[in-house]
Write a protein that holds these residues in place. Sequence first.
Motif, PDB file in Angstrom:
ATOM      1  N   ALA A  86       0.890  -1.239  -0.072  1.00  0.00           N
ATOM      2  CA  ALA A  86       0.137  -0.043   0.012  1.00  0.00           C
ATOM      3  C   ALA A  86       0.977   1.218   0.131  1.00  0.00           C
ATOM      4  O   ALA A  86       0.496   2.345  -0.738  1.00  0.00           O
ATOM      5  CB  ALA A  86      -0.830   0.021   1.181  1.00  0.00           C
ATOM      6  N   TRP A  98      -8.171   1.651   1.209  1.00  0.00           N
ATOM      7  CA  TRP A  98      -7.807   0.581   0.569  1.00  0.00           C
ATOM      8  C   TRP A  98      -8.314   0.590  -0.788  1.00  0.00           C
ATOM      9  O   TRP A  98      -9.723   0.218  -0.787  1.00  0.00           O
ATOM     10  CB  TRP A  98      -8.120  -0.801   1.170  1.00  0.00           C
ATOM     11  N   PRO A  99      -7.600   1.133  -1.894  1.00  0.00           N
ATOM     12  CA  PRO A  99      -8.306   1.213  -3.296  1.00  0.00           C
ATOM     13  C   PRO A  99      -8.773  -0.534  -3.656  1.00  0.00           C
ATOM     14  O   PRO A  99      -7.955  -1.295  -3.354  1.00  0.00           O
ATOM     15  CB  PRO A  99      -7.575   1.866  -4.004  1.00  0.00           C
ATOM     16  N   ASP A 100     -10.003  -0.485  -4.414  1.00  0.00           N
ATOM     17  CA  ASP A 100     -10.192  -2.029  -4.764  1.00  0.00           C
ATOM     18  C   ASP A 100      -9.793  -1.926  -6.406  1.00  0.00           C
ATOM     19  O   ASP A 100      -9.052  -0.967  -6.796  1.00  0.00           O
ATOM     20  CB  ASP A 100     -11.723  -2.159  -4.739  1.00  0.00           C
ATOM     21  N   LEU A 101      -9.814  -3.011  -6.916  1.00  0.00           N
ATOM     22  CA  LEU A 101      -9.224  -3.437  -8.039  1.00  0.00           C
ATOM     23  C   LEU A 101      -9.837  -2.385  -9.249  1.00  0.00           C
ATOM     24  O   LEU A 101      -8.969  -1.841  -9.945  1.00  0.00           O
ATOM     25  CB  LEU A 101      -9.375  -4.736  -8.491  1.00  0.00           C
ATOM     26  N   GLU A 102     -11.170  -1.779  -9.272  1.00  0.00           N
ATOM     27  CA  GLU A 102     -11.663  -0.801 -10.220  1.00  0.00           C
ATOM     28  C   GLU A 102     -11.054   0.349  -9.968  1.00  0.00           C
ATOM     29  O   GLU A 102     -10.391   1.027 -10.873  1.00  0.00           O
ATOM     30  CB  GLU A 102     -12.918  -0.808  -9.938  1.00  0.00           C
ATOM     31  N   ILE A 125      -7.953   0.775  -8.618  1.00  0.00           N
ATOM     32  CA  ILE A 125      -6.353   0.953  -9.132  1.00  0.00           C
ATOM     33  C   ILE A 125      -6.382   0.861 -10.604  1.00  0.00           C
ATOM     34  O   ILE A 125      -5.361   1.635 -11.075  1.00  0.00           O
ATOM     35  CB  ILE A 125      -5.736  -0.434  -8.550  1.00  0.00           C
ATOM     36  N   ALA A 126      -7.173   0.240 -11.357  1.00  0.00           N
ATOM     37  CA  ALA A 126      -7.172  -0.011 -12.737  1.00  0.00           C
ATOM     38  C   ALA A 126      -7.408   1.348 -13.319  1.00  0.00           C
ATOM     39  O   ALA A 126      -6.948   1.846 -14.382  1.00  0.00           O
ATOM     40  CB  ALA A 126      -8.177  -1.029 -13.160  1.00  0.00           C
ATOM     41  N   LYS A 127      -8.526   2.032 -12.781  1.00  0.00           N
ATOM     42  CA  LYS A 127      -8.947   3.459 -13.273  1.00  0.00           C
ATOM     43  C   LYS A 127      -7.648   4.325 -13.193  1.00  0.00           C
ATOM     44  O   LYS A 127      -7.372   5.434 -14.040  1.00  0.00           O
ATOM     45  CB  LYS A 127      -9.926   3.937 -12.579  1.00  0.00           C
TER      46      LYS A 127
END
Lengths: 89, 89
Positions: free
Chosen positions: B29, B68-72, B74-76
């Motif tokens: 993180a 805690w960013p989620d996968l969506e 992080i991908a954005k």
Amino acid sequence: MARPARPHPRDLTQSWPDTPSTSAVGEVARLFSLNLRAAIGERSLRAAATACELSHVTLASILDGRAWPDLETIAKLEHGLQTRLWPTA
Amino acid sequence: MARPARPHPRDLTQSWPDTPSTSAVGEVARLFSLNLRAAIGERSLRAAATACELSHVTLASILDGRAWPDLETIAKLEHGLQTRLWPTA
């Protein structure tokens, strides 16, 4: 108050996990799940989940495209399975 | 029912974001937030957030180690800033 619904990763492709998503974000989720499936290999879901300090329910939901894992979960998966999972494309 | 509290990324190091975390997950993180800060560069938070189709509040909370960013998300961020952010260590 309920959160507004958002699509699951599996909703962003015509056939999860085989068909590429037209959504950039959906494609990251799809490739991540394929990397995760490959990393689990012959292990049972329960054995893999235990190695990652996660529940097998969490693991199954990611593989099925029914959840967006957060950074903590992704890092636990990479650490527990001792491999890179984040897509490099 | 309230969820049980879990530590924020910033709680997993003595001095966010400068001091390495003794937690493997906390260190991912921390490195992610440093990569994000570098990728934003001279842009304003608002300009960077707009490029990523995220709110500047979300962006600030990740930089500050309060989410805690989620996968969506992080991908954005990777897509909007056109760079890899996921730590390679």
